[in-house]
Motif scaffolding. Structure first.
Motif, mmCIF file in Angstrom:
data_model
loop_
_atom_site.group_PDB
_atom_site.id
_atom_site.type_symbol
_atom_site.label_atom_id
_atom_site.label_comp_id
_atom_site.label_asym_id
_atom_site.label_seq_id
_atom_site.Cartn_x
_atom_site.Cartn_y
_atom_site.Cartn_z
ATOM 1 N N ARG A 157 55.853 62.977 1.334
ATOM 2 C CA ARG A 157 55.087 61.730 1.330
ATOM 3 C C ARG A 157 55.478 60.916 0.110
ATOM 4 N N VAL A 158 55.914 59.685 0.344
ATOM 5 C CA VAL A 158 56.321 58.768 -0.720
ATOM 6 C C VAL A 158 55.369 57.581 -0.705
ATOM 7 N N ASN A 159 54.648 57.411 -1.785
ATOM 8 C CA ASN A 159 53.723 56.285 -1.923
ATOM 9 C C ASN A 159 54.406 55.122 -2.631
ATOM 10 N N ILE A 160 54.166 53.921 -2.109
ATOM 11 C CA ILE A 160 54.856 52.723 -2.597
ATOM 12 C C ILE A 160 53.831 51.681 -3.001
ATOM 13 N N SER A 161 54.137 50.983 -4.055
ATOM 14 C CA SER A 161 53.424 49.763 -4.429
ATOM 15 C C SER A 161 54.370 48.912 -5.258
ATOM 16 N N PHE A 162 54.019 47.674 -5.451
ATOM 17 C CA PHE A 162 54.854 46.789 -6.264
ATOM 18 C C PHE A 162 53.981 45.709 -6.872
ATOM 19 N N THR A 163 54.530 45.058 -7.863
ATOM 20 C CA THR A 163 53.905 43.894 -8.486
ATOM 21 C C THR A 163 54.922 42.766 -8.497
ATOM 22 N N MET A 164 54.566 41.652 -7.875
ATOM 23 C CA MET A 164 55.445 40.481 -7.872
ATOM 24 C C MET A 164 55.167 39.673 -9.128
ATOM 25 N N ASN A 217 57.053 50.460 -7.657
ATOM 26 C CA ASN A 217 56.482 51.752 -8.062
ATOM 27 C C ASN A 217 56.595 52.726 -6.890
ATOM 28 N N VAL A 218 57.281 53.854 -7.149
ATOM 29 C CA VAL A 218 57.469 54.878 -6.125
ATOM 30 C C VAL A 218 56.938 56.206 -6.683
ATOM 31 N N ILE A 219 56.100 56.873 -5.934
ATOM 32 C CA ILE A 219 55.482 58.129 -6.362
ATOM 33 C C ILE A 219 55.655 59.174 -5.267
ATOM 34 N N TRP A 220 56.092 60.373 -5.655
ATOM 35 C CA TRP A 220 56.201 61.492 -4.732
ATOM 36 C C TRP A 220 55.962 62.789 -5.487
ATOM 37 N N TYR A 221 55.951 63.884 -4.755
ATOM 38 C CA TYR A 221 55.593 65.194 -5.330
ATOM 39 C C TYR A 221 56.809 66.113 -5.263
ATOM 40 N N ASN A 222 57.097 66.752 -6.392
ATOM 41 C CA ASN A 222 58.169 67.741 -6.473
ATOM 42 C C ASN A 222 57.530 69.089 -6.818
ATOM 43 N N PRO A 223 57.489 70.032 -5.865
ATOM 44 C CA PRO A 223 56.790 71.313 -6.121
ATOM 45 C C PRO A 223 57.529 72.212 -7.104
ATOM 46 N N PHE A 224 58.771 71.876 -7.452
ATOM 47 C CA PHE A 224 59.544 72.740 -8.342
ATOM 48 C C PHE A 224 59.381 72.364 -9.813
ATOM 49 N N ALA A 276 62.008 58.340 -15.293
ATOM 50 C CA ALA A 276 60.878 58.625 -14.410
ATOM 51 C C ALA A 276 59.891 59.512 -15.155
ATOM 52 N N TYR A 277 58.602 59.288 -14.906
ATOM 53 C CA TYR A 277 57.559 60.103 -15.531
ATOM 54 C C TYR A 277 57.178 61.245 -14.593
ATOM 55 N N VAL A 278 57.074 62.437 -15.170
ATOM 56 C CA VAL A 278 56.699 63.628 -14.420
ATOM 57 C C VAL A 278 55.503 64.268 -15.115
ATOM 58 N N ASN A 279 54.458 64.585 -14.358
ATOM 59 C CA ASN A 279 53.309 65.253 -14.968
ATOM 60 C C ASN A 279 53.382 66.760 -14.699
ATOM 61 N N LYS A 330 56.602 59.678 -10.948
ATOM 62 C CA LYS A 330 56.388 58.241 -10.828
ATOM 63 C C LYS A 330 57.631 57.525 -11.323
ATOM 64 N N TYR A 331 58.236 56.793 -10.413
ATOM 65 C CA TYR A 331 59.499 56.110 -10.711
ATOM 66 C C TYR A 331 59.284 54.609 -10.560
ATOM 67 N N ASP A 332 59.441 53.872 -11.662
ATOM 68 C CA ASP A 332 59.273 52.417 -11.669
ATOM 69 C C ASP A 332 60.619 51.768 -11.962
ATOM 70 N N LYS A 333 60.895 50.688 -11.229
ATOM 71 C CA LYS A 333 62.130 49.958 -11.508
ATOM 72 C C LYS A 333 61.932 48.469 -11.235
ATOM 73 N N PRO A 334 62.468 47.621 -12.121
ATOM 74 C CA PRO A 334 62.419 46.173 -11.877
ATOM 75 C C PRO A 334 63.525 45.776 -10.903
ATOM 76 N N MET A 335 63.233 44.792 -10.068
ATOM 77 C CA MET A 335 64.192 44.367 -9.053
ATOM 78 C C MET A 335 64.189 42.853 -8.936
ATOM 79 N N LYS A 336 65.376 42.287 -8.854
ATOM 80 C CA LYS A 336 65.517 40.888 -8.457
ATOM 81 C C LYS A 336 65.842 40.891 -6.968
#
Length: 456
Positions: free
Chosen positions: A65-72, A92-99, A142-145, A151-157
């Motif tokens: 499951r990949v959760n998506i959001s963005f800010t314009m 903003n892209v968020i997913w789960y890595n069990p490893f 990317a931030y990993v807890n 949580k992977y954030d990237k700016p895009m044009k």
């Protein structure tokens, strides 16, 4: 040879299964002892980095499951000719890595760390309307807890295609779409979800764009759907971005000057019809309006036919009609003062109907004209042909033989001619007033119609 190939394939499958099954039980937990004294040990995450080529799941039948959001953050440009919208997004892209797991208590209370994105498996999320090369900066983090949430954030044009309707320019509103989907993974492998509520995304984006650029963000809405390609299905999230143009620039530079020129053209009807300055004045206004349209052409959309172009064409047509009306009235006045033709009875009746009785010229003198002067029912220019022939013969005879009463007849003819001139001048003034009222009525109707269309 075939057996060696099978043996190699079997070894490769075993390697994959070994990598997938590695980390069962206690091996999922990363040994982070010493992180609080010596910093993060790269060797502790090496097993995770080796898995980046594979989707991080324990059971491959369970989709990620990949959760998506963005800010314009900005709407840079909306190109009506190319049908493109250029904007800046923070994806903003968020997913789960069990490893990736560790015990914060054993790691000096560290609950979140940043890892180079190139060392992790990244979902291949793309925007279907994208029409340019992705210029995202490389070397992002990317931030990993401690629970394995990434949580992977990237700016895009983003230069995205958008079906633009410019008919209501500059009071237009556009609705562009941004469709997020996976390029490779079907719904059996990756499912998409929302990381934030769409209302929160809309409010945050509106606060950032409120005072920037030519466009105002009205709101963002979303819809979940699945796209079928052959036998495969792909998860999609469609965001509808509603934007509105700020019209103040175009109102000040286009509509206000055009309205002033048309108003001055309408006021020029109050110049006397006999004045020689009315026609040149209107011609000067017409030329000035054409120069104005040429100078302001760069502000108009290059594609399509917006309503404002119809409005400008309408204003130009009104000014041309106004000039033609002035030419027509000038011709009537010139004809009336040089060689007035006989006025038909129906035209004289129409003139009496439209003109005020107090302002209407008297039809003919009533006293001292028994038999020679025109009667109220027989006006100058509408007499019978026999009577006109008799008058002409009497006039010629008076010049040759000295016909008595020739001086009185000549005075009477001059009075009749002057009366006919007055009738044609009066008719010219009535026509000028009538055409001016029709001009105002048509102008008001047209402008109101355009304003109503703009407001719908």
């Amino acid at each position: 040879m075939g057996r060696s190939g099978l043996h190699e394939n079997g070894c490769f499958l075993c390697l994959i299964l070994h990598l997938l099954l590695q980390g069962r039980g206690h091996t999922f937990t990363i040994n982070c002892s010493g992180f609080d004294r010596y910093g993060v040990d790269p060797a502790a995450f090496q097993a995770v980095f080796d898995r980046k080529a594979f989707r991080p799941v324990v059971n491959y039948s369970i989709p990620t499951r990949v959760n998506i959001s963005f800010t314009m953050s900005a709407i840079v440009e909306v190109d009506a000719q190319l049908q493109l919208m250029t904007s800046f997004l923070w994806l903003n892209v968020i997913w789960y890595n069990p490893f990736i797991r560790w015990n914060p208590e054993e790691c000096g209370g560290i609950r979140k760390i940043s890892i180079a994105a190139k060392n992790l498996w990244l979902p291949d999320i793309f925007i279907e309307e994208f029409m340019d090369v992705d210029q995202t900066a490389t070397g992002l983090m990317a931030y990993v807890n401690s629970e394995g949430l990434i949580k992977y954030d990237k700016p895009m044009k983003v230069v995205s295609i958008c079906n633009l309707d410019i008919f209501y320019f500059p009071f237009d509103e556009q609705n562009c779409t941004l469709t997020f989907s996976s390029f490779i993974y079907t719904v059996e492998n990756v499912v998409l979800g929302m990381e934030k509520k769409v209302q929160e995304i809309s409010n945050t984006s509106q606060n950032l764009i409120r005072s920037k650029g030519e466009w105002v963000l009205l709101g963002i809405h979303q819809r979940m759907m699945k796209m079928t390609v052959g036998t495969n299905q792909y998860d999609q999230i469609i965001f509808y971005v509603a934007i509105r143009r700020k019209p103040s620039l175009y109102v000040i530079n286009l509509l206000v000057p055009s309205g002033f020129l048309v108003a001055i053209d309408a006021l020029s009807f109050y110049l006397p019809a006999e004045s020689e300055n009315r026609a040149p004045f209107k011609m000067t206004l017409l030329l000035g309006y054409n120069v104005f349209l040429l100078m302001m052409n760069d502000l108009l959309p290059a594609a399509g036919t917006p309503l404002i172009s119809i409005y400008f064409a309408l204003c130009l047509s009104l000014m041309v009609v106004s000039l033609l009306e002035t030419i027509f009235i000038t011709y009537l006045l010139h004809l009336a003062t040089t060689q007035p033709p006989p006025m038909p009875q129906w035209l004289h009746s129409l003139l009496l109907y439209w003109a005020s009785p107090r302002k209407c010229c008297p039809t003919a003198p009533q006293k001292g004209n028994k038999g020679l002067g025109p009667t109220p029912t027989h006006l100058p220019g509408v007499k019978e042909p026999v009577e006109l022939v008799g008058k002409v013969s009497c006039h010629i005879e008076s010049e040759l033989n000295g016909c008595p009463g020739s001086a009185g007849t000549q005075q009477e003819e001059e009075a009749q001619k002057q009366h006919l001139v007055d009738l044609w001048v009066k008719f010219s003034h009535v026509m000028d007033t009538l055409l001016f009222r029709l001009y105002l009525l048509f102008m008001a109707t047209s402008i109101i119609t355009v304003i109503v269309l703009w407001n719908t």
